[in-house]
Design a protein around this motif. Structure first.
Motif: not given
Lengths: 226, 244, 236
Positions: B28-39, B192-197, B199-206
């Protein structure tokens, strides 16, 4: 091959039963025609709209009556323990499923072939003569896929003694893509007559039919267990 | 057979829970805060991380449910049925979340709550099918039969996934408007976005793993109670009646 | 109902001695069957040699029909193992069906088909020749009604059709659920006749029945189910 004989015997039994209780057949034809009429009225304002709606209307009518006749197709078996007795006989369960499927499919295809000119007339579509074989193939393959799913799930709901209203709930998510492909193929064949496009949808339909046919035949025996 | 684990909560389960919660927080943190906005899509891209990861897990869960069901058909072990139910429930949950995510996305961008995007349509159909599985399960008392019928329906559901996807794709290619293209160009995503994605997939899997573990524990307890009751009601004597 | 039970088998009996006498038609090992919350069969262990005609007694709800349906492969046991002529009931169900014929309480025929068509269907599905159909129809007194749809038959007539089907199939193990019910005297004599034919051909028969007097003299033994459990010993 004795399995084939068993299959044909079952199909024959179902056909004979249906032919003798003509009430069911009449009701199905009537019901699907009424559906077409209602849809025609609902969309009747705009000739262009109606022409475009013909494929959808045809398949809606076929699908609605298909669900009802599939559910009804197992009712005769449930009476007097007829199916119960049948299942104690040494023949493959798949033959029971495929025999019933064959009977259901043939009636649906016949109904489709009957409704096609009716729909064309009501909705004012123009159909080139060259497109007719394509349309008939579409009807055959579309009703096949539908019948596979409907016959399978109808056996399930009948065996569970569930309410009849459960059948559409269970089967429609599976059947929707089949109907979609059938409608698209019909649409392509009618009017502009883009046979190539129709053919690609027909190929998709054939793929659906094959996969579901194989899968349902293989697992059908579980559905008729107790 | 269903063995009897200790009644106390096992340590590893707490660890898994902690990891899942951590993963959720990190995602949630990386997705909402860290991630840059998309072009192209600006802030809306943030929905993508949750939506895509949840979608993948929902399909994974359906696969697990169907395979566990097949094992139950083959072997009859109650554990298989318990796993199947747990996975089906998770699939339903994650599927529903996927749809909500999709609707949340499409409203601001496409100004509609629904679009016939291939993946969304597929998910909706799958959720409807999973509901059907539970309705049918509710109609059957006998656990063996219930598990077998449910397994059979799940096999049909599994078969429907690739087919429905194909059909929805086919449909969409002929009606190209209103596609959800959350990944902003697919493979050519910003690293960066790929990494965040991921990470979120791993989180969802957990989270999925944790929910499964909890649910399976409960299911096994139920199965054991049932077995105990059945054993009590069976005749204890082992008298063999022989006809001469 | 009291029975003078022969003593339960001593543990030291050599099982192979019994096995070489005649093969087992039915072998049940702690077979239990549950329906939801109800435990109908609580653990039956039975050895029934081939060629025996045995009555299955028990009050309503004791589990007779459940046991017969289990042997007819319509039900799976919830636990325990069962085999018919050495074939496991669950794993080799298809093979078991070849050896077993079941006469249920219901007629078991299709109302929309004629009597003859029903029997012919059974023949095709069993792979048996159809020549015996007319003879069996005559035997049960349904010749004049052979081409009428079964839905117009009385329950007695439907029963007789079931008897004809059973005789046609001529399986190794016959399972009869209340065969005398809803039959007039003539019909009951048909059942007696059927039992004689079974005896003559060396078939194994298991009859669930409430009519001990009728069966006495025609059976080799009787076993009793009481609330899902087989009572001690088989009696004659």
């Amino acid at each position: 091959m004795t399995d084939l004989k068993a299959l044909l015997a079952i199909a024959g039994k179902d056909f004979r039963s249906e032919a003798r209780s003509r009430a069911a057949t009449v009701a199905t034809v009537f019901f699907s025609s009424v559906t077409l009429v209602i849809l025609a009225f609902a969309l009747g304002r705009d000739a262009e709209l109606m022409r475009g709606a013909m494929p959808g209307a045809l398949w809606v009518a076929l699908a609605f009556s298909g669900v009802i006749s599939a559910a009804q197709s197992w009712q005769g078996d449930l009476q007097e323990g007829a199916l119960d007795q049948l299942l104690t006989l040494p023949f493959p369960r798949a033959a029971l499923f495929l025999g019933k499927l064959l009977a259901n499919w043939l009636s649906m295809t016949l109904l489709g072939a009957l409704l096609l000119p009716v729909a064309v007339a009501f909705f004012g579509a123009d159909v080139a003569a060259a497109a007719v074989p394509t349309l008939l193939v579409t009807i055959a393959l579309g009703t096949l896929g539908f019948a596979v799913i409907a016959t399978f799930y109808a056996a399930l709901t009948a065996n569970l003694q569930a309410r009849e209203s459960l059948l559409p709930v269970l089967m429609f998510p599976v059947v929707v893509p089949i109907l979609l492909a059938a409608v698209r193929a019909t649409e392509a064949a009618v009017g502009s007559g883009d046979i190539a496009l129709a053919r690609s949808w027909i190929e998709l339909l054939a793929g659906f039919d094959l996969v579901y046919l194989v899968v349902t035949s293989a697992i059908f025996h579980v559905v008729v267990e107790e | 057979m269903t063995h009897a684990p200790s009644e106390r909560r096992p340590a590893w389960l707490n660890v898994l829970a902690a990891l899942a919660v951590l993963g959720l927080a990190a995602g949630a943190w990386t997705g909402l805060v860290t991630s840059p906005p998309d072009v192209n899509q600006g802030e809306l891209i943030r929905i993508m991380y949750a939506h895509v990861s949840v979608a993948w897990i929902s399909f994974l869960a359906t696969g697990v449910a169907a395979i566990a069901g097949m094992i139950f058909l083959w072997r009859g072990a109650r554990l298989a049925d318990v796993v199947s139910v747990a996975a089906a429930e998770a699939a339903l949950l994650f599927g529903a979340l996927t749809i909500i995510g999709g609707m949340t996305y499409s409203r601001p961008t496409l100004n509609t709550f629904w679009t016939w995007d291939a993946k969304l349509t597929l998910t909706a159909l799958m959720v409807a099918l999973l509901v059907g599985v539970f309705v049918v399960r509710g109609l059957i008392d006998d656990p063996q039969r219930r598990g077998r019928v449910s397994a059979v329906i799940l096999i049909v559901v599994l078969a429907s996934l690739p087919l429905n996807y194909l059909a929805a794709e086919w449909f969409r290619t002929l009606h190209p408007a209103k596609a959800i293209d959350l990944t902003g160009g697919g493979v050519t995503m910003d690293p960066i976005m790929l990494q965040i994605l991921l990470l979120n997939v791993v989180a969802a899997a957990l989270i999925f793993g944790w929910l499964m573990a909890e649910r399976i524990r409960i299911g096994l307890r139920e199965a054991r109670a049932l077995e105990a009751r059945e054993a009590r009601e069976r005749d204890r004597e082992d008298e063999v009646v022989r006809v001469r | 109902m009291t029975e003078e039970a022969p003593a339960p088998q001593p543990a030291t009996e050599d099982p192979t001695a019994a096995a070489t006498e005649r093969p087992l038609a039915v072998r049940l090992e702690r077979v239990a069957r549950r329906f939801g919350r109800e435990q109908v069969l609580r653990g039956l262990s039975l050895r029934l040699p081939a060629g025996r005609i045995v009555a299955l007694r028990g009050s309503n709800g004791s589990g007779k029909t459940t046991l017969l349906r289990l042997l007819a492969t319509r039900l799976r046991p919830s636990s325990g193992r069962a085999s018919v002529f050495g074939r496991d009931l669950v794993r080799e169900a298809a093979a078991v069906r070849r050896e077993v014929a079941y006469l249920a309480v219901h007629g078991g025929s299709y109302g929309t088909l004629t009597a003859r068509e029903n029997l012919r269907l059974a023949c095709v599905l069993t792979g048996a020749p159809q020549d015996g159909v007319d003879a069996e129809l005559a035997r049960v007194g349904l010749s004049e009604h052979a081409d009428r749809p079964v839905r117009v038959f009385s329950s007695g007539m439907k029963r007789r059709l079931g008897l004809a089907r059973l005789a046609l199939r001529d399986a190794a193990l016959w399972l009869l659920d209340e065969p005398y019910a809803s039959l007039d005297e003539e019909g009951r004599e048909l059942v007696d006749d059927l039992l004689s034919r079974a005896r003559a051909r060396g078939r194994t028969v298991l009859i669930a029945s409430h009519e001990p007097e009728r069966l006495a003299g025609r059976i080799d033994a009787s076993i009793t189910i009481d609330r899902g459990v087989l009572l001690h010993g088989a009696t004659e």
